[in-house]
Scaffold this motif. Structure first.
Motif, PDB file in Angstrom:
ATOM      1  N   ALA A 175       0.828  -1.196   0.000  1.00 51.41           N
ATOM      2  CA  ALA A 175       0.000   0.000   0.000  1.00 51.41           C
ATOM      3  C   ALA A 175       0.868   1.253   0.000  1.00 51.41           C
ATOM      4  O   ALA A 175       1.971   1.266   0.553  1.00 51.41           O
ATOM      5  N   PRO A 176       0.389   2.332  -0.616  1.00 53.17           N
ATOM      6  CA  PRO A 176       1.143   3.590  -0.599  1.00 53.17           C
ATOM      7  C   PRO A 176       1.008   4.281   0.758  1.00 53.17           C
ATOM      8  O   PRO A 176       0.141   3.955   1.565  1.00 53.17           O
ATOM      9  N   SER A 177       1.884   5.261   0.992  1.00 49.25           N
ATOM     10  CA  SER A 177       1.759   6.094   2.191  1.00 49.25           C
ATOM     11  C   SER A 177       0.698   7.152   1.926  1.00 49.25           C
ATOM     12  O   SER A 177       0.785   7.907   0.963  1.00 49.25           O
ATOM     13  N   THR A 178      -0.290   7.191   2.792  1.00 51.19           N
ATOM     14  CA  THR A 178      -1.437   8.092   2.601  1.00 51.19           C
ATOM     15  C   THR A 178      -1.576   9.012   3.795  1.00 51.19           C
ATOM     16  O   THR A 178      -1.468   8.576   4.948  1.00 51.19           O
ATOM     17  N   ASN A 179      -1.817  10.283   3.513  1.00 50.83           N
ATOM     18  CA  ASN A 179      -2.026  11.268   4.573  1.00 50.83           C
ATOM     19  C   ASN A 179      -3.430  11.084   5.137  1.00 50.83           C
ATOM     20  O   ASN A 179      -4.418  11.526   4.556  1.00 50.83           O
ATOM     21  N   ALA A 180      -3.508  10.427   6.285  1.00 50.88           N
ATOM     22  CA  ALA A 180      -4.815  10.128   6.878  1.00 50.88           C
ATOM     23  C   ALA A 180      -5.549  11.405   7.284  1.00 50.88           C
ATOM     24  O   ALA A 180      -6.779  11.464   7.223  1.00 50.88           O
TER      25      ALA A 180
ATOM     26  N   PRO B 178       1.043  16.209   8.871  1.00 52.08           N
ATOM     27  CA  PRO B 178       0.486  15.031   8.194  1.00 52.08           C
ATOM     28  C   PRO B 178       0.834  13.751   8.956  1.00 52.08           C
ATOM     29  O   PRO B 178       1.956  13.583   9.433  1.00 52.08           O
ATOM     30  N   LEU B 179      -0.142  12.877   9.086  1.00 50.85           N
ATOM     31  CA  LEU B 179       0.062  11.566   9.711  1.00 50.85           C
ATOM     32  C   LEU B 179      -0.152  10.511   8.630  1.00 50.85           C
ATOM     33  O   LEU B 179      -1.263  10.312   8.149  1.00 50.85           O
ATOM     34  N   LEU B 180       0.945   9.858   8.233  1.00 52.01           N
ATOM     35  CA  LEU B 180       0.900   8.910   7.132  1.00 52.01           C
ATOM     36  C   LEU B 180       0.539   7.509   7.629  1.00 52.01           C
ATOM     37  O   LEU B 180       1.010   7.064   8.683  1.00 52.01           O
ATOM     38  N   VAL B 181      -0.297   6.814   6.855  1.00 56.05           N
ATOM     39  CA  VAL B 181      -0.631   5.419   7.128  1.00 56.05           C
ATOM     40  C   VAL B 181      -0.430   4.621   5.851  1.00 56.05           C
ATOM     41  O   VAL B 181      -0.439   5.174   4.743  1.00 56.05           O
TER      42      VAL B 181
ATOM     43  N   LEU C 161      -7.878  11.630  15.117  1.00 57.62           N
ATOM     44  CA  LEU C 161      -6.745  10.891  14.560  1.00 57.62           C
ATOM     45  C   LEU C 161      -5.523  11.177  15.415  1.00 57.62           C
ATOM     46  O   LEU C 161      -5.241  12.338  15.754  1.00 57.62           O
ATOM     47  N   GLU C 162      -4.779  10.119  15.752  1.00 58.03           N
ATOM     48  CA  GLU C 162      -3.562  10.303  16.533  1.00 58.03           C
ATOM     49  C   GLU C 162      -2.608   9.148  16.282  1.00 58.03           C
ATOM     50  O   GLU C 162      -3.004   8.072  15.818  1.00 58.03           O
ATOM     51  N   LYS C 163      -1.335   9.400  16.592  1.00 59.93           N
ATOM     52  CA  LYS C 163      -0.323   8.355  16.551  1.00 59.93           C
ATOM     53  C   LYS C 163      -0.553   7.422  17.721  1.00 59.93           C
ATOM     54  O   LYS C 163      -0.777   7.865  18.859  1.00 59.93           O
TER      55      LYS C 163
ATOM     56  N   PRO D  92      -1.329   0.511  10.096  1.00 63.13           N
ATOM     57  CA  PRO D  92       0.124   0.646  10.227  1.00 63.13           C
ATOM     58  C   PRO D  92       0.617   1.943   9.593  1.00 63.13           C
ATOM     59  O   PRO D  92       0.003   2.474   8.674  1.00 63.13           O
ATOM     60  N   THR D  93       1.735   2.436  10.106  1.00 61.92           N
ATOM     61  CA  THR D  93       2.367   3.640   9.560  1.00 61.92           C
ATOM     62  C   THR D  93       3.735   3.276   8.987  1.00 61.92           C
ATOM     63  O   THR D  93       4.327   2.258   9.359  1.00 61.92           O
ATOM     64  N   PRO D  94       4.264   4.087   8.072  1.00 59.84           N
ATOM     65  CA  PRO D  94       5.576   3.773   7.482  1.00 59.84           C
ATOM     66  C   PRO D  94       6.690   3.739   8.526  1.00 59.84           C
ATOM     67  O   PRO D  94       7.660   3.014   8.380  1.00 59.84           O
ATOM     68  N   SER D  95       6.569   4.551   9.574  1.00 63.50           N
ATOM     69  CA  SER D  95       7.620   4.588  10.598  1.00 63.50           C
ATOM     70  C   SER D  95       7.023   5.062  11.914  1.00 63.50           C
ATOM     71  O   SER D  95       5.877   5.509  11.967  1.00 63.50           O
TER      72      SER D  95
END
Length: 549
Positions: free
Chosen positions: A396-401, A431-434, A466-468, A546-549
């Motif tokens: 999956a690509p990294s998407t700005n949730a 931005p929070l990427l998922v 939305l949060e980490k 999941p997040t990229p990092s």
């Protein structure tokens, strides 16, 4: 809790361990347990007992538990195996996993620990069986759709050929050619009924006995009954022997031809064998009869196409059962189903593209409506396809949730205003990427927010947060202040057959994803979803990605 149909084979030589596992831990909660103390006979017992799960001690005298694992796989027995190993034998357990073990149980263990391991593995067994059942159901739907496409193609070809003829005698002969062909019969006849009070006249015949002549009067009980009731009559085997039509074969079908609900003719076919005409063959004959009525009286296109379109629409909609499919076994079936949809759409397009003089408006509209239904089925198939992959987050690509949440909230503002509900977003400034496809994340959030709006009353609010969460995880929450969900319904809120009375499971008038399908998508990305709710205090749906990092 065990189920009486779950069978467990325990391979253990220690009587104390056997008693604790079989009697105290497993039989006490309903499992059927059979015990053997020697791995050398366990294979034969497994083939006869057909267990759903095998528990085997790695440290058996003689043949070891690992030897049994090798023997099971050599014989093609895929029953999941849980290995029992004493603390300190971790390397042995690792080797057992390499040989195909599904799980392990460290010994000594309490009854609750034994039951937990068994239930965990059997849950996987049950889920696998359900996936196989879904695949089989989709395959049956695929076969039925294929039959319907063939049926539609044959009837369309027959109707086109019949309607193209303008000579009455040519129409009669062509009718019988197609009637015999589509029904799998050897003989056919067409009777005209100018007056219901009079006997019928034989207008055309195919492969009939030489003593039966065209234009002679005709009288038999089956044709008379079909003419009086206006319904098709099929008789075969011993039941046919008492009727006059038995001289024509051992299986007979007579179908009325109607004009303005009045029977004007009767179409009959017969086969020499006693094999009864199937429902599909009878339906094909009915279709020919309707086309014939159209040709004989030069009325509008017969209703057969509309009936076939409805049948095709029903089969296409039933393919939505594939929403539950996750395994790769469904990919081939999905591909075949799309291929058949394309074939059916091509045939329907030919109808729509026919000149107005060849196809009246109502039939053209029916064909267009059927194409729309097929398009809906294709969209459902495209939504199911990602669920056949084991872990979508890997590709999956990294998407700005945050941005996706804003877009969903902006789109649903109008719906919220119509309901008198306010929408609010609590999003991080950065931005929070998922790891998720943006379109599918959009559908997940839209489904949850639409559901929240639907259960909210005027003046209430719906929040999106939305949060980490964790090291490589993000959590999204959709919270409403609606009526809430009863505690007994919470465990079933994501079921495909939820309990009655669940407020959150009611379908919104706005088209959006259902809660069960939302759960399937979140799980496919390696995330989890759950709900917190109290009656009168609203509900909060949380899901992680999941997040990229």
């Amino acid at each position: 809790m065990g189920y009486s149909h779950d069978r467990i084979l325990l391979v253990e030589h220690d009587p104390i361990i056997c008693d604790l596992i079989s009697r105290q831990a497993l039989q006490a909660i309903g499992y059927q347990v059979q015990v053997v103390g020697d791995a050398s006979i366990a294979l034969a017992v497994a083939e006869k007992f057909q267990p759903d799960l095998i528990l085997v001690d790695l440290n058996l005298p003689g043949l070891s538990g690992k030897d049994l694992l090798i023997a099971l796989r050599t014989q093609g027995i895929e029953t999941p195996v849980v290995v029992i190993a004493a603390v300190g034998l971790e390397n042995e357990v690792i080797q057992a996993f390499r040989l195909g073990a599904s799980d392990s149980l460290s010994w000594p263990a309490r009854e609750a620990e034994v039951a937990a391991v068994v239930e965990r593995v059997l849950k996987q067994v049950h889920e696998k069986r359900e996936r196989v059942q879904v695949a089989q159901q989709l395959h049956r739907s695929n076969q039925e759709l294929q039959n319907r496409v063939r049926e539609l193609t044959s009837v369309f070809a027959a109707g086109k050929a019949i309607l193209a003829l303008d000579d009455p005698r040519g129409v009669n002969d062509r009718i019988l050619d197609w009637a015999v062909k589509v029904s799998g019969a050897e003989r056919g006849w067409l009777l005209l009924r100018e007056d219901p009070a009079k006997k019928s006249i034989l207008a055309a015949a195919k492969n009939m006995p030489p003593e039966i002549k065209i234009l002679q009067t005709w009288e038999d009980e089956i044709s008379t009954l079909a003419g009086l009731t206006g319904e098709s009559i099929a008789v075969s085997g011993e039941s046919l022997s008492r009727y006059k039509a038995a001289s024509l074969g051992q299986a007979v079908v007579v179908t009325p031809l109607k004009v303005q609900k009045q029977t004007v003719a009767l179409l009959g076919v017969a086969r020499k064998s006693a094999k009864a005409f199937t429902e599909s063959e009878q339906n094909m004959l009915k279709a020919i009869a309707e086309y014939t009525s159209q040709a004989l009286v030069n009325l509008r296109l017969v209703r057969v196409y509309e009936e076939r379109t409805r049948s095709l629409q029903h089969i296409a909609e039933s393919a939505q059962a594939g929403e539950k499919a996750k395994a790769e076994i469904l990919l081939k079936v999905i591909h075949e189903l799309k291929t058949l949809n394309e074939a059916a759409d091509s045939n329907l397009k030919q109808l729509v593209d026919m000149p107005p003089a060849s196809l009246p408006g109502p039939a053209r509209q029916n064909a267009a409506a059927a194409r729309d239904k097929l398009a809906q089925a294709v969209r459902v198939i495209d939504l199911v396809r990602p669920l056949t992959q084991s872990n979508l987050s890997r590709q999956a690509p990294s998407t700005n949730a945050s941005e996706v949440a804003r877009q969903v909230a902006a789109r649903l503002q109008r719906l919220a205003q119509q309901k008198g509900v306010s929408l609010a977003c609590e999003l991080p400034p950065a931005p929070l990427l998922v790891l998720a496809d943006p379109a599918q994340l959009y559908q997940i959030l839209e489904g949850l927010i639409v559901n929240a709006i639907h259960v909210s009353l005027p003046g209430e609010k719906v929040f999106t947060h939305l949060e980490k969460s964790g090291e490589r995880q993000a959590c999204l929450t959709v919270r409403d202040s609606g009526p809430g969900i009863e505690a007994r319904d919470l465990p079933h809120i994501f079921d495909h057959n939820p309990a009655e009375g669940q407020n959150q499971s009611n379908r919104s008038p706005v088209e959006s994803l259902s809660l069960p399908l939302i759960k399937e998508l979140v799980s496919a990305y390696g995330g989890s979803i759950w709900v917190e709710s109290k009656l009168g205090k609203g509900s909060a749906f949380h899901f992680t990605l999941p997040t990229p990092s």
